[in-house]
Write an enzyme that holds these catalytic residues in place. Structure first.
Site, PDB file in Angstrom:
ATOM      1  N   LYS A  23       1.047   4.152  -2.947  1.00  0.00           N
ATOM      2  CA  LYS A  23       0.667   5.537  -2.672  1.00  0.00           C
ATOM      3  C   LYS A  23       1.855   6.491  -2.798  1.00  0.00           C
ATOM      4  O   LYS A  23       1.701   7.653  -3.208  1.00  0.00           O
ATOM      5  CB  LYS A  23       0.027   5.634  -1.293  1.00  0.00           C
ATOM      6  CG  LYS A  23      -1.337   4.946  -1.188  1.00  0.00           C
ATOM      7  CD  LYS A  23      -2.347   5.543  -2.153  1.00  0.00           C
ATOM      8  CE  LYS A  23      -3.765   5.042  -1.895  1.00  0.00           C
ATOM      9  NZ  LYS A  23      -4.760   5.685  -2.769  1.00  0.00           N
ATOM     10  N   THR A  36     -13.876   5.376   6.761  1.00  0.00           N
ATOM     11  CA  THR A  36     -14.471   4.827   5.549  1.00  0.00           C
ATOM     12  C   THR A  36     -14.457   3.305   5.616  1.00  0.00           C
ATOM     13  O   THR A  36     -13.745   2.718   6.443  1.00  0.00           O
ATOM     14  CB  THR A  36     -13.682   5.255   4.292  1.00  0.00           C
ATOM     15  OG1 THR A  36     -12.421   4.554   4.280  1.00  0.00           O
ATOM     16  CG2 THR A  36     -13.442   6.750   4.267  1.00  0.00           C
ATOM     17  N   TYR A  52       0.829  -1.207   0.000  1.00  0.00           N
ATOM     18  CA  TYR A  52       0.000   0.000   0.000  1.00  0.00           C
ATOM     19  C   TYR A  52       0.867   1.262   0.000  1.00  0.00           C
ATOM     20  O   TYR A  52       0.643   2.185  -0.785  1.00  0.00           O
ATOM     21  CB  TYR A  52      -0.915  -0.017   1.213  1.00  0.00           C
ATOM     22  CG  TYR A  52      -1.849   1.167   1.309  1.00  0.00           C
ATOM     23  CD1 TYR A  52      -2.986   1.240   0.504  1.00  0.00           C
ATOM     24  CD2 TYR A  52      -1.609   2.206   2.203  1.00  0.00           C
ATOM     25  CE1 TYR A  52      -3.850   2.320   0.581  1.00  0.00           C
ATOM     26  CE2 TYR A  52      -2.469   3.296   2.288  1.00  0.00           C
ATOM     27  CZ  TYR A  52      -3.580   3.347   1.477  1.00  0.00           C
ATOM     28  OH  TYR A  52      -4.430   4.426   1.553  1.00  0.00           O
TER      29      TYR A  52
END
Length: 246
Positions: free
Chosen positions: A163, A193, A159
């Site tokens: 990013k 989220t 990840y």
């Protein structure tokens, strides 16, 4: 906490903006805010139910698309431009998270994260360029992450790499597409989220002692997509409650 003021400023009146990852989280909050600010929207996501909901909320044109499918992205960009009469803004909010150590995350999982978070964003920008290039003040915002600025949390290597790559893709695009198209990234910390469901969060890692709400990030995206940031390009804006310096 920052709140949206729907329809109060109309900062995006007349704008035509394509948003990937629009069915939930930051993408959905951004679509809601942009609609309230007067924009016409093309909304991309894999989640048909989420797209139906955000379409009802915003009046946007929806396209069920996996952004790792380059041909599908090209078709959605063309159809979105036709429906809106052009494209003058792009928000890349689609993304996936993956937890796991280097020894546990295999190459297929690694590639999936890179394909969605980095290559997918490249595909969206590339296929929107024919319309963006026609506009006098087009703008692109890529949603990166605090992990792309400061990758200091274990078991987030894929990840963080995706990013961090997105931050540098943003800078490269900003240099290449200037002066007609501005390109910036917004780098949130933990946000409330579905993407972080089950992810342990430590509010003490943030100077503001809490995680963000999606609309707080959407407000930063609004600033970057609008002419309010007309002299900003190639920037990576940390919207992380102070995590990256704390």
């Amino acid at each position: 906490m920052s709140e949206a003021h729907p329809g109060k400023t109309r900062r995006l009146a007349g704008r035509r903006i394509l948003i990937s990852g629009a069915a939930s989280g930051i993408g959905r909050a951004t679509a809601q805010l942009f609609a309230a600010e007067g924009a016409a929207l093309a909304l991309l996501d894999r989640n048909a139910d989420g797209l139906a909901q955000v379409a009802a909320e915003t009046g946007g044109h929806v396209f069920q698309v996996d952004i790792t499918d380059d041909d599908a992205v090209a078709s959605a960009a063309e159809q979105g431009a036709a429906a809106m009469g052009g494209i003058d803004g792009v928000v890349n909010a689609a993304g996936i998270a993956l937890r796991g150590s280097v020894k546990d995350v295999d190459i297929a999982e690694w590639r999936r994260v890179i394909d969605v978070n980095l290559t997918g964003s490249y595909s969206v920008v590339r296929h929107c360029l024919p319309w963006l290039a026609k506009e006098a003040s087009a703008s692109i915002v890529n949603i990166s992450s605090g992990q792309g600025l400061l990758p200091n949390i274990p078991n987030r290597t894929a990840y963080a790499a995706s990013k961090g790559g997105l931050v540098n893709l943003t800078r490269a695009l900003a240099a290449e597409l200037a002066p007609s198209i501005r390109v910036n990234s917004v780098c949130p910390g933990l946000v409330n989220t579905p993407l972080i469901a089950g992810v342990p969060g430590n509010p003490n890692a943030y100077a503001l002692r809490r995680i963000a709400e999606p609309m707080e990030v959407a407000q930063a995206v609004l600033f970057m997509i609008s002419t309010d940031s007309s002299y900003v390009t190639g920037a990576a804006l940390a919207v992380d409650g102070g995590r990256s310096f704390h």
